[in-house]
Write an enzyme that holds these catalytic residues in place. Structure first.
Site, short mmCIF file in Angstrom:
data_model
loop_
_atom_site.label_atom_id
_atom_site.label_comp_id
_atom_site.label_asym_id
_atom_site.label_seq_id
_atom_site.Cartn_x
_atom_site.Cartn_y
_atom_site.Cartn_z
CG HIS A 78 29.18 33.27 -2.38
ND1 HIS A 78 27.97 33.54 -2.99
CD2 HIS A 78 29.24 34.08 -1.30
CE1 HIS A 78 27.34 34.48 -2.29
NE2 HIS A 78 28.09 34.82 -1.27
CG HIS A 111 30.38 27.29 1.56
ND1 HIS A 111 29.76 28.51 1.59
CD2 HIS A 111 29.43 26.36 1.79
CE1 HIS A 111 28.47 28.33 1.82
NE2 HIS A 111 28.24 27.04 1.96
CD GLU A 143 28.67 33.73 -6.83
OE1 GLU A 143 28.22 33.41 -7.93
OE2 GLU A 143 28.30 33.19 -5.76
CG HIS A 190 20.50 30.67 -6.39
ND1 HIS A 190 19.77 29.68 -5.78
CD2 HIS A 190 21.38 31.10 -5.45
CE1 HIS A 190 20.17 29.56 -4.53
NE2 HIS A 190 21.15 30.40 -4.31
CG HIS A 226 22.93 22.66 -4.24
ND1 HIS A 226 23.48 22.38 -3.01
CD2 HIS A 226 21.79 21.91 -4.30
CE1 HIS A 226 22.72 21.52 -2.36
NE2 HIS A 226 21.69 21.22 -3.14
N1 PXP Z 1 25.05 33.04 -7.93
C1 PXP Z 1 25.13 33.44 -6.65
C2 PXP Z 1 25.22 34.92 -6.39
C3 PXP Z 1 25.17 32.54 -5.59
O1 PXP Z 1 25.26 32.96 -4.33
C4 PXP Z 1 25.12 31.16 -5.90
C5 PXP Z 1 25.18 30.16 -4.78
O2 PXP Z 1 26.39 30.31 -4.09
C6 PXP Z 1 25.03 30.77 -7.24
C7 PXP Z 1 24.99 31.73 -8.23
C8 PXP Z 1 24.99 29.34 -7.65
O3 PXP Z 1 23.80 28.75 -7.21
P1 PXP Z 1 23.67 27.18 -7.16
O4 PXP Z 1 24.63 26.69 -6.13
O5 PXP Z 1 22.24 26.95 -6.79
O6 PXP Z 1 24.01 26.66 -8.53
#
Ligand code: PXP
Length: 237
Positions: A44, A51, A71, A191, A215
């Site tokens: 992303h 990052h 993303e 997320h 994360h």
């Molecule tokens: N989906 C999107 C659109 C995101 O921006 C993120 C975080 O970069 C994630 C999924 C993944 O989330 P997490 O890092 O909390 O697993």
């Protein structure tokens, strides 16, 4: 259908960037994730490139043998790089430039012309397009109208409420996935998914094509090692 696990490696790039050299090596890390069983790699790039950097994308695309999912907010810069690199999937998110992390989905109707044009240019390059949305059925309908192949359901609120009332927390996601199935749209999610909530999410949401997790997975890898953690997450899918 088994849900695929796409590992978001942004946090690995963050560690690399903190010292200015190439440790850890992001490209090698992506390959290792694939060797340990990841079904895809997600990155992303954000406008400040804190990052993953835009120039990492082509290097990653060259070596990834599973799927590269990129993303981001479809700024001019982002679109230029994505159309050039041609990842397997592009997930469009509505983040403003300084966002700490993505915490809400598109209001698609308000951006209908913009998104229709962006999706059409991605389609022309053979890039599967997913729209990041809150679990709201009207957004699923709108995603179909603008031509998205997939939706990515934002799971941050689900994760927050999971230990309070998981049935309530999942209800909107199930409803959206059913609607997407009727419209012929595939469903991704992401997320704050983690080792506690992932199994329940994956078993409850029908036709879940892919989860992207960063994360929590990278944090778990500090304790268990990346070679073990990918299997631990995949076992829950
Ligand atoms: N989906 C999107 C659109 C995101 O921006 C993120 C975080 O970069 C994630 C999924 C993944 O989330 P997490 O890092 O909390 O697993």
């Amino acid at each position: 259908m088994r849900t695929k696990l796409s590992v978001n490696i942004n946090k690995v790039a963050l560690i690399r960037n903190s010292r200015g050299a190439n440790l850890p090596d992001l490209v090698q890390f992506a390959r290792d994730c694939e060797n340990y069983g990841a079904d895809g790699i997600t990155v992303h790039p954000r406008p400040d490139e804190r990052h993953v950097r835009y120039n990492d994308l082509a290097l990653l695309k060259d070596v990834i043998t599973t799927e590269l999912n990129v993303e981001g907010y479809p700024s001019e810069k982002f679109m230029k790089v994505v159309l050039n690199v041609q990842p397997h999937q592009c997930t469009l998110v509505p983040d403003p430039p300084g966002a700490l992390t993505s915490d809400k989905g598109w209001e698609i109707k308000k951006e209908k012309i913009f998104l229709t044009n962006i999706i059409s240019s991605l389609r022309d390059r053979g890039i599967r397009t997913s729209l990041f949305i809150n679990p709201d059925v009207s957004q699923v309908d709108a995603a179909s109208e603008v031509g998205a192949h997939r939706i990515e359901l934002y799971t941050g609120d689900f994760a927050r409420d999971y230990f309070i009332d998981k049935e309530k927390a999942i209800a909107g996601h199930v409803e959206c996935a059913k609607r997407a199935g009727k419209l012929g749209i595939e469903v991704n999610a992401g997320h704050d998914l983690n080792l506690d909530n992932l199994a329940y999410y994956a078993k409850s949401v029908p036709l879940l094509a892919e989860v992207s997790i960063g994360h929590a997975l990278i944090s778990d890898a500090l304790y268990f090692g990346i070679s073990n953690v990918i299997g631990m997450y995949k076992n829950l899918l």
